[in-house]
Write a protein that holds these residues in place. Structure first.
Motif, PDB file in Angstrom:
ATOM      1  N   ALA A 157     -20.947  32.134 -31.176  1.00 17.42           N
ATOM      2  CA  ALA A 157     -21.243  33.447 -31.206  1.00 17.42           C
ATOM      3  C   ALA A 157     -19.649  34.161 -30.318  1.00 17.42           C
ATOM      4  O   ALA A 157     -19.350  35.349 -30.501  1.00 17.42           O
ATOM      5  CB  ALA A 157     -22.069  34.362 -30.378  1.00 17.42           C
ATOM      6  N   LEU A 158     -19.112  33.271 -29.568  1.00 19.86           N
ATOM      7  CA  LEU A 158     -17.988  33.494 -28.717  1.00 19.86           C
ATOM      8  C   LEU A 158     -16.517  34.086 -29.538  1.00 19.86           C
ATOM      9  O   LEU A 158     -15.944  34.969 -29.364  1.00 19.86           O
ATOM     10  CB  LEU A 158     -17.393  32.608 -27.802  1.00 19.86           C
ATOM     11  N   PRO A 159     -16.500  33.369 -30.783  1.00 18.68           N
ATOM     12  CA  PRO A 159     -15.158  33.716 -31.359  1.00 18.68           C
ATOM     13  C   PRO A 159     -15.049  35.329 -31.804  1.00 18.68           C
ATOM     14  O   PRO A 159     -13.956  35.883 -31.949  1.00 18.68           O
ATOM     15  CB  PRO A 159     -15.119  33.129 -32.783  1.00 18.68           C
ATOM     16  N   ALA A 202     -17.356  30.585 -41.106  1.00 19.72           N
ATOM     17  CA  ALA A 202     -17.768  29.614 -40.137  1.00 19.72           C
ATOM     18  C   ALA A 202     -18.566  29.652 -39.041  1.00 19.72           C
ATOM     19  O   ALA A 202     -19.582  28.952 -38.838  1.00 19.72           O
ATOM     20  CB  ALA A 202     -16.338  28.691 -40.066  1.00 19.72           C
ATOM     21  N   ALA A 203     -18.214  30.551 -38.224  1.00 21.83           N
ATOM     22  CA  ALA A 203     -19.057  30.862 -37.004  1.00 21.83           C
ATOM     23  C   ALA A 203     -20.534  31.237 -37.281  1.00 21.83           C
ATOM     24  O   ALA A 203     -21.322  31.096 -36.891  1.00 21.83           O
ATOM     25  CB  ALA A 203     -18.324  31.648 -35.961  1.00 21.83           C
ATOM     26  N   GLY A 204     -20.492  32.172 -38.318  1.00 22.90           N
ATOM     27  CA  GLY A 204     -21.913  32.680 -38.561  1.00 22.90           C
ATOM     28  C   GLY A 204     -22.590  31.604 -39.436  1.00 22.90           C
ATOM     29  O   GLY A 204     -23.871  31.802 -39.023  1.00 22.90           O
ATOM     30  N   LEU A 205     -22.141  30.610 -40.038  1.00 27.28           N
ATOM     31  CA  LEU A 205     -22.922  29.702 -40.650  1.00 27.28           C
ATOM     32  C   LEU A 205     -23.354  28.829 -39.562  1.00 27.28           C
ATOM     33  O   LEU A 205     -24.570  28.492 -39.515  1.00 27.28           O
ATOM     34  CB  LEU A 205     -21.951  29.089 -41.652  1.00 27.28           C
ATOM     35  N   GLY A 206     -22.788  28.443 -38.554  1.00 31.31           N
ATOM     36  CA  GLY A 206     -23.069  27.743 -37.662  1.00 31.31           C
ATOM     37  C   GLY A 206     -24.082  28.435 -36.662  1.00 31.31           C
ATOM     38  O   GLY A 206     -24.915  27.677 -36.224  1.00 31.31           O
TER      39      GLY A 206
END
Length: 368
Positions: free
Chosen positions: A85-87, A40-44
Motif C-alpha cells: 500500500a505504500l507506493p 502490481a501493488a494492488g494485486l499484491g
C-alpha cells in the motif's frame, strides 16, 4: 509550487490518461509507470488479504502448538500488505498528508517484516528467545524500536525545526539505518540456519522434514538476499545515481515506488506463500487416523470370529500354564485359523539325501 516540481514531467506535458481537471500532483497515477506500479501493488495487496483470510479460516483446524507460528505469519503478511500500500503515497506528490506516511510508516512496516524474518530464523535455529509466542513478541519489539526512531525524527526535524516536511534524500536513507541493520541480522541468521540444515542431521526428524527445512532455509536466504540487493539499488539511485544522471527530482519517487512493489512481491513469494504451504503440509502430515483399541479396553470381551474361520492359540501349552498360574482373568489371546486346501502344498521344502529309500543305511553299516 516547489513540491509540484518534484512530480512534473520532463517535457511539462500532461499524461494521456489524465483528465483536464486532475491536479498536477496526481499526474503519476495515470502515467504509464504509475499504472504498472498500481496494478502490481494492488494485486499484491489483494493476495496478502486473501492469504490472511484463508489463514484465519483455517486456524480452527490448526493445533494449539501451531498457533504461535500462525500469529507470526499473520504479522508478516500484515506488514507485507502495508508495503504494497505504500507506493500510492509515493505516486502522489510530497505534501503535508503524504509526508508522515513516507517518513513514519515506511520504516515501521519494513522493520516489522524484516523483524518477523529475523524472529523466524531464530525460532528455526532453536533459540529460546524466539520459541513459541515469544517469536511474535520479538518481531513486535523489533518493530517498536523503529517506531521510536521515526517518532523522534518527526518531532525533532519537523516540529522543533519548524520545517514543512522538507528533507533531503540522504536524510531519508539515514532514517532507515535501523531497518538495514535488521535486514543484515536476518540474513546472517538465515545463513546460519542454512548451514545448520546441511551440516547436521537429527534422527528424531524424518527425512521429509529434514528436506523441508533445507528448502525453507534456502528460500529464506534467497528472499533476504534479493531484499538486500533491492535496498542497495534504490538507496544508491536515491542518494547518488539520479543526481549523477541529471534526473534527481524527477526519478526519486518512481524509484522508491518500484522498489517497494518489487520488494513486496519478493517477500510475499519467498516467504508468505511458501510458509502457508509448509504449514498446511505439516498439519496434514500430522493428521493420523485414530487408533483402534478394540479388545484392549475390555479384556474379557472376545472379538467375534468370522463364520468361515476357526479359533486357535499360537502356543496352547504356554497358554494353559499361564491360565493355571494366573487364573482365568486374562485377555483372550486366540488367533483365527482357516482350513487349508488339500490341493495346495503348504509344506516347507527340506534338503534330501541321495539314498532316498534307506537314508541311514551307510550309518548302520559302519557302526562300531
Amino acid at each position: 509550487m516547489e513540491l509540484l516540481v518534484r512530480v512534473q514531467r520532463s517535457n511539462g506535458s500532461r499524461p494521456a490518461g489524465c483528465g483536464s481537471a486532475l491536479a498536477q500532483e496526481y499526474w503519476p497515477l495515470c502515467d504509464t509507470w504509475g499504472i504498472v506500479v498500481q496494478a502490481a501493488a494492488g494485486l499484491g495487496l489483494v493476495s496478502c488479504a486473501v492469504l490472511m483470510l484463508v489463514l484465519l479460516l483455517w486456524s480452527a483446524c490448526v493445533s494449539r502448538r501451531r498457533s504461535s507460528a500462525l500469529a507470526a505469519l499473520l504479522l508478516f503478511l500484515l506488514a507485507t500488505a502495508g508495503i504494497f500500500a505504500l507506493p500510492y503515497s509515493f505516486l502522489i506528490a510530497l505534501s503535508a498528508q503524504t509526508c508522515p506516511v513516507r517518513v513514519f510508516v515506511f520504516g515501521v512496516l519494513f522493520s516489522m517484516a524484516f523483524g518477523a524474518l529475523l524472529a523466524r530464523g531464530l525460532a528455526l535455529l532453536g533459540v529460546a528467545l524466539a520459541r513459541g509466542w515469544r517469536e511474535v513478541g520479538v518481531a513486535v519489539a523489533l518493530a517498536l524500536v523503529q517506531v521510536i526512531v521515526a517518532t523522534e525524527w518527526l518531532l525533532v526535524v519537523l516540529v522543533q525545526d519548524k520545517r514543512t516536511c522538507q528533507f533531503s534524500q540522504p536524510e531519508f536513507a539515514m532514517l532507515q539505518i535501523y531497518v538495514m541493520v535488521l535486514l543484515a541480522a536476518a540474513l546472517v541468521t538465515a545463513l546460519c540456519f542454512l548451514r545448520y540444515t546441511w551440516v547436521t542431521y537429527t534422527y528424531s526428524d524424518s527425512g521429509q522434514m529434514h528436506r523441508q527445512n533445507k528448502v525453507q532455509a534456502a528460500l529464506l536466504v534467497l528472499t533476504l538476499l534479493l531484499s538486500v540487493c533491492m535496498w542497495l539499488v534504490w538507496i544508491t539511485l536515491l542518494t547518488y545515481g539520479n543526481h549523477a544522471m541529471g534526473h534527481s527530482p524527477l526519478w526519486d519517487d518512481p524509484v522508491i515506488s518500484v522498489a517497494l512493489t518489487a520488494n513486496g512481491w519478493v517477500l510475499l513469494l519467498g516467504h508468505g506463500f511458501t510458509q502457508v504451504h509448509f504449514m498446511c503440509k505439516r498439519n496434514a502430515r500430522t493428521k493420523d487416523p485414530p487408533l483402534d483399541f478394540t479388545g484392549w479396553t475390555s479384556p474379557r470381551a472376545q472379538p467375534a470370529a468370522p463364520l468361515d474361520l476357526k479359533t486357535g492359540t499360537d502356543n496352547e501349552g504356554f497358554q494353559m500354564d499361564a491360565d493355571a498360574r494366573r487364573g482365568k482373568d486374562v485377555a483372550w489371546s486366540g488367533i483365527f485359523m482357516r482350513e487349508l486346501s488339500a490341493e495346495k502344498d503348504y509344506s516347507i521344502p527340506r534338503p534330501t539325501t541321495t539314498n532316498i529309500n534307506e537314508p541311514y543305511e551307510e550309518y548302520y553299516e559302519h557302526r562300531v
